[in-house]
Design a protein around this motif. Sequence first.
Motif, PDB file in Angstrom:
ATOM      1  N   GLY A 145     -39.798 -25.428 -24.118  1.00  9.63           N
ATOM      2  CA  GLY A 145     -38.528 -26.146 -24.096  1.00  9.63           C
ATOM      3  C   GLY A 145     -38.648 -27.525 -23.472  1.00  9.63           C
ATOM      4  N   VAL A 146     -37.525 -28.241 -23.477  1.00  4.23           N
ATOM      5  CA  VAL A 146     -37.471 -29.616 -22.967  1.00  4.23           C
ATOM      6  C   VAL A 146     -36.207 -29.776 -22.117  1.00  4.23           C
ATOM      7  CG1 VAL A 146     -37.384 -32.073 -23.564  1.00  4.23           C
ATOM      8  CG2 VAL A 146     -38.605 -30.463 -25.067  1.00  4.23           C
ATOM      9  N   ASP A 154     -34.612 -27.175 -12.826  1.00  6.12           N
ATOM     10  CA  ASP A 154     -34.072 -26.266 -13.842  1.00  6.12           C
ATOM     11  C   ASP A 154     -35.190 -25.717 -14.729  1.00  6.12           C
ATOM     12  OD1 ASP A 154     -31.568 -26.797 -12.834  1.00  6.12           O
ATOM     13  OD2 ASP A 154     -30.936 -28.094 -14.488  1.00  6.12           O
ATOM     14  N   ALA A 155     -36.150 -26.571 -15.090  1.00  2.00           N
ATOM     15  CA  ALA A 155     -37.272 -26.134 -15.916  1.00  2.00           C
ATOM     16  C   ALA A 155     -38.127 -25.115 -15.163  1.00  2.00           C
ATOM     17  CB  ALA A 155     -38.110 -27.337 -16.338  1.00  2.00           C
ATOM     18  N   PHE A 156     -38.345 -25.368 -13.879  1.00  2.00           N
ATOM     19  CA  PHE A 156     -39.085 -24.433 -13.024  1.00  2.00           C
ATOM     20  C   PHE A 156     -38.431 -23.052 -13.062  1.00  2.00           C
ATOM     21  CE2 PHE A 156     -38.397 -22.783  -8.612  1.00  2.00           C
ATOM     22  CZ  PHE A 156     -39.580 -22.070  -8.482  1.00  2.00           C
ATOM     23  N   ARG A 157     -37.133 -23.003 -12.862  1.00  3.35           N
ATOM     24  CA  ARG A 157     -36.439 -21.711 -12.864  1.00  3.35           C
ATOM     25  C   ARG A 157     -36.473 -21.059 -14.249  1.00  3.35           C
ATOM     26  NH1 ARG A 157     -31.014 -22.789  -9.203  1.00  3.35           N
ATOM     27  NH2 ARG A 157     -32.043 -22.707  -7.156  1.00  3.35           N
ATOM     28  N   TYR A 158     -36.384 -21.866 -15.273  1.00  2.02           N
ATOM     29  CA  TYR A 158     -36.365 -21.337 -16.636  1.00  2.02           C
ATOM     30  C   TYR A 158     -37.666 -20.588 -16.947  1.00  2.02           C
ATOM     31  CZ  TYR A 158     -34.135 -21.401 -21.246  1.00  2.02           C
ATOM     32  OH  TYR A 158     -33.494 -21.043 -22.412  1.00  2.02           O
ATOM     33  N   VAL A 195     -43.510 -22.572 -21.246  1.00  2.00           N
ATOM     34  CA  VAL A 195     -43.891 -23.979 -21.097  1.00  2.00           C
ATOM     35  C   VAL A 195     -42.640 -24.835 -21.200  1.00  2.00           C
ATOM     36  CG1 VAL A 195     -45.242 -25.886 -22.072  1.00  2.00           C
ATOM     37  CG2 VAL A 195     -46.158 -23.557 -22.140  1.00  2.00           C
ATOM     38  N   MET A 196     -42.521 -25.839 -20.322  1.00  2.00           N
ATOM     39  CA  MET A 196     -41.387 -26.768 -20.386  1.00  2.00           C
ATOM     40  C   MET A 196     -41.877 -28.194 -20.137  1.00  2.00           C
ATOM     41  SD  MET A 196     -38.552 -24.934 -20.889  1.00  2.00           S
ATOM     42  CE  MET A 196     -37.190 -26.005 -20.412  1.00  2.00           C
ATOM     43  N   LEU A 197     -41.444 -29.107 -20.974  1.00  2.00           N
ATOM     44  CA  LEU A 197     -41.565 -30.534 -20.681  1.00  2.00           C
ATOM     45  C   LEU A 197     -40.296 -30.953 -19.974  1.00  2.00           C
ATOM     46  CD1 LEU A 197     -43.117 -32.017 -23.937  1.00  2.00           C
ATOM     47  CD2 LEU A 197     -44.031 -32.346 -21.641  1.00  2.00           C
ATOM     48  N   CYS A 198     -40.429 -31.597 -18.821  1.00  2.00           N
ATOM     49  CA  CYS A 198     -39.238 -31.916 -18.043  1.00  2.00           C
ATOM     50  C   CYS A 198     -39.420 -33.231 -17.305  1.00  2.00           C
ATOM     51  CB  CYS A 198     -38.927 -30.788 -17.067  1.00  2.00           C
ATOM     52  SG  CYS A 198     -40.268 -30.442 -15.892  1.00  2.00           S
ATOM     53  N   GLY A 199     -38.302 -33.822 -16.933  1.00  2.00           N
ATOM     54  CA  GLY A 199     -38.360 -35.067 -16.181  1.00  2.00           C
ATOM     55  C   GLY A 199     -37.131 -35.913 -16.400  1.00  2.00           C
ATOM     56  N   GLY A 200     -37.323 -37.231 -16.374  1.00  2.00           N
ATOM     57  CA  GLY A 200     -36.191 -38.132 -16.521  1.00  2.00           C
ATOM     58  C   GLY A 200     -36.628 -39.490 -17.024  1.00  2.00           C
ATOM     59  N   PHE A 202     -30.005 -51.039  -2.825  1.00  2.00           N
ATOM     60  CA  PHE A 202     -31.198 -50.677  -3.592  1.00  2.00           C
ATOM     61  C   PHE A 202     -31.519 -51.721  -4.659  1.00  2.00           C
ATOM     62  CE2 PHE A 202     -27.981 -48.281  -6.187  1.00  2.00           C
ATOM     63  CZ  PHE A 202     -28.358 -48.607  -7.472  1.00  2.00           C
ATOM     64  N   VAL A 203     -32.717 -51.587  -5.223  1.00  2.00           N
ATOM     65  CA  VAL A 203     -33.174 -52.425  -6.336  1.00  2.00           C
ATOM     66  C   VAL A 203     -33.207 -51.537  -7.578  1.00  2.00           C
ATOM     67  CG1 VAL A 203     -35.102 -53.737  -7.295  1.00  2.00           C
ATOM     68  CG2 VAL A 203     -34.548 -53.934  -4.859  1.00  2.00           C
ATOM     69  N   LEU A 204     -32.544 -51.970  -8.638  1.00  2.00           N
ATOM     70  CA  LEU A 204     -32.505 -51.174  -9.859  1.00  2.00           C
ATOM     71  C   LEU A 204     -33.868 -51.181 -10.533  1.00  2.00           C
ATOM     72  CD1 LEU A 204     -30.671 -49.514 -11.723  1.00  2.00           C
ATOM     73  CD2 LEU A 204     -30.163 -51.621 -12.966  1.00  2.00           C
ATOM     74  N   GLY A 205     -34.353 -49.983 -10.866  1.00  2.00           N
ATOM     75  CA  GLY A 205     -35.625 -49.851 -11.558  1.00  2.00           C
ATOM     76  C   GLY A 205     -35.451 -49.169 -12.902  1.00  2.00           C
ATOM     77  N   GLU A 206     -36.532 -49.065 -13.642  1.00  5.15           N
ATOM     78  CA  GLU A 206     -36.517 -48.389 -14.936  1.00  5.15           C
ATOM     79  C   GLU A 206     -37.849 -47.686 -15.140  1.00  5.15           C
ATOM     80  OE1 GLU A 206     -36.154 -51.168 -18.174  1.00  5.15           O
ATOM     81  OE2 GLU A 206     -37.958 -52.277 -17.617  1.00  5.15           O
ATOM     82  N   GLY A 207     -37.874 -46.767 -16.109  1.00  2.44           N
ATOM     83  CA  GLY A 207     -39.112 -46.065 -16.409  1.00  2.44           C
ATOM     84  C   GLY A 207     -38.849 -44.609 -16.749  1.00  2.44           C
ATOM     85  N   ALA A 208     -39.932 -43.828 -16.801  1.00  2.00           N
ATOM     86  CA  ALA A 208     -39.827 -42.403 -17.127  1.00  2.00           C
ATOM     87  C   ALA A 208     -40.948 -41.643 -16.458  1.00  2.00           C
ATOM     88  CB  ALA A 208     -39.896 -42.185 -18.640  1.00  2.00           C
ATOM     89  N   GLY A 209     -40.661 -40.391 -16.136  1.00  2.00           N
ATOM     90  CA  GLY A 209     -41.670 -39.466 -15.642  1.00  2.00           C
ATOM     91  C   GLY A 209     -41.482 -38.130 -16.335  1.00  2.00           C
ATOM     92  N   ILE A 210     -42.538 -37.585 -16.913  1.00  2.00           N
ATOM     93  CA  ILE A 210     -42.464 -36.302 -17.621  1.00  2.00           C
ATOM     94  C   ILE A 210     -43.584 -35.391 -17.109  1.00  2.00           C
ATOM     95  CG2 ILE A 210     -42.541 -35.116 -19.840  1.00  2.00           C
ATOM     96  CD1 ILE A 210     -40.130 -36.926 -19.638  1.00  2.00           C
ATOM     97  N   LEU A 211     -43.218 -34.159 -16.779  1.00  2.00           N
ATOM     98  CA  LEU A 211     -44.187 -33.162 -16.331  1.00  2.00           C
ATOM     99  C   LEU A 211     -44.227 -32.008 -17.321  1.00  2.00           C
ATOM    100  CD1 LEU A 211     -42.304 -34.178 -13.699  1.00  2.00           C
ATOM    101  CD2 LEU A 211     -44.075 -32.921 -12.477  1.00  2.00           C
ATOM    102  N   LEU A 212     -45.404 -31.472 -17.547  1.00  2.00           N
ATOM    103  CA  LEU A 212     -45.540 -30.231 -18.294  1.00  2.00           C
ATOM    104  C   LEU A 212     -45.673 -29.107 -17.276  1.00  2.00           C
ATOM    105  CD1 LEU A 212     -45.901 -29.330 -21.410  1.00  2.00           C
ATOM    106  CD2 LEU A 212     -48.186 -28.718 -20.644  1.00  2.00           C
ATOM    107  N   LEU A 213     -44.683 -28.226 -17.262  1.00  2.00           N
ATOM    108  CA  LEU A 213     -44.721 -27.044 -16.403  1.00  2.00           C
ATOM    109  C   LEU A 213     -45.122 -25.839 -17.239  1.00  2.00           C
ATOM    110  CD1 LEU A 213     -41.476 -27.368 -14.227  1.00  2.00           C
ATOM    111  CD2 LEU A 213     -43.663 -28.560 -14.014  1.00  2.00           C
TER     112      LEU A 213
END
Length: 412
Positions: A101-102, A172-176, A184-189, A228-239
């Motif tokens: 899942g994702v 949430d992915a961890f609990r799932y 297996v879950m791909l998760c992040g933001g 704060f300073v506004l940032g951008e980007g992404a982080g994805i983990l495979l659990l």
Amino acid sequence: MERRRVAITGMGAVTPVGLTAPESWQAVKDGRCGVAPITAYDPAEQKVKLAAEVKGFVPEEHLGKQEARRMGRFTQFAVTAAREAMADAGFAAGEEADRCGVIVSSGIGGLSITEAEHDRGLARGWDKVSPFYIPTAISNMAAGQIAIDTGFQGMCSCPVTACAGGTNAVGDAFRYIRDGYADVMLCGGTEACVTPLAIGGFTAMRALTTTEDPDRASIPFDAERSGFVLGEGAGILLLEELEHAKRRGAKIYAEIVGYGATCDAYHMTAPRPDGSGGARAMALALQDGGVEPEQVGYINAHGTSTHLNDAGETAAVKAVFGDHACRLAISSTKSMTGHMLGAAGAVEAIFTALSLRDGFLPATIHYQTPDPECDLDVVPNTGRAADVEYALSNSLGFGGHNGSILLRKWEG
């Protein structure tokens, strides 16, 4: 039902300090700052001139030209990071697709698309906006596009919990997986909202620093912090469920062992001054993992560089850890990446896992003036070697959302 163990087996990141997870982590270990003058548009008419933008990202180099055109910048980041995580883990869904899942968060989604299409509608008429406007701008589309790209057919979701979203997605992915719903879950933001409207909105509510000195902009826990300073980007983990990972010989970065999520139920934007909501999230994560406070050696703080957040989070840590609060380290990597909103917790989960793996605690850089309200060990200016078994990663979001995940060093 027996709780299953959950491992991190893949990572991908696109951040203001690097275009991959290893590149970003090396920059953080080196104490490099991603804050710089805004280049996405001309901010001359606005008070805020700095942001932590992703630099050198060419979508067509990571995605097909047609794919890139039909994705918002936040989705481009997310799919790129997801592909890196999948390759890093050496995983393909195959016949297991319905057990994969994702869960990928975005706090704001395609705001730049909304701004552009609004201008187009005003100029040409509202029925002339792009037919791709809605399906590229909605916040859940990063998760949806990752599922399409990977073929994952299990649960696909998008927590929209502001700055806590990335941590909620990982938790949430961890609990799932732990509770048996997936293997297996791909998760992040992901987030990409360095735009005139976002900068203006955060400026109007006095959330952003207006300094023009990048070295004194994102300065968590420093008495001179001013927003704060506004940032951008992404982080994805495979659990991955631990035995599943072992069967296929996957490398393991760290294990996720606990998760806590709470709500302040207090104010639209301000946290409770005593930090009690964040404290409960940390306490729940420890309880969930069956870990005593004294076993935790490091916290990757939410640490936004606002007065209320940093003081409240310090109070929360003291409330949970008591005398041990003075013996653990708590640093904010936002001093380097800025605040990536819905992506922040995911990127920081990656940094926390790598801290455990490498035995290295990243610094809170550009720290100069101590604040009596933030008097813990913030790992000032220079990272350090430390053998830590358990670490927490915290996120706190507008709306009173609090999330905390507990990670354990993988011993093999």
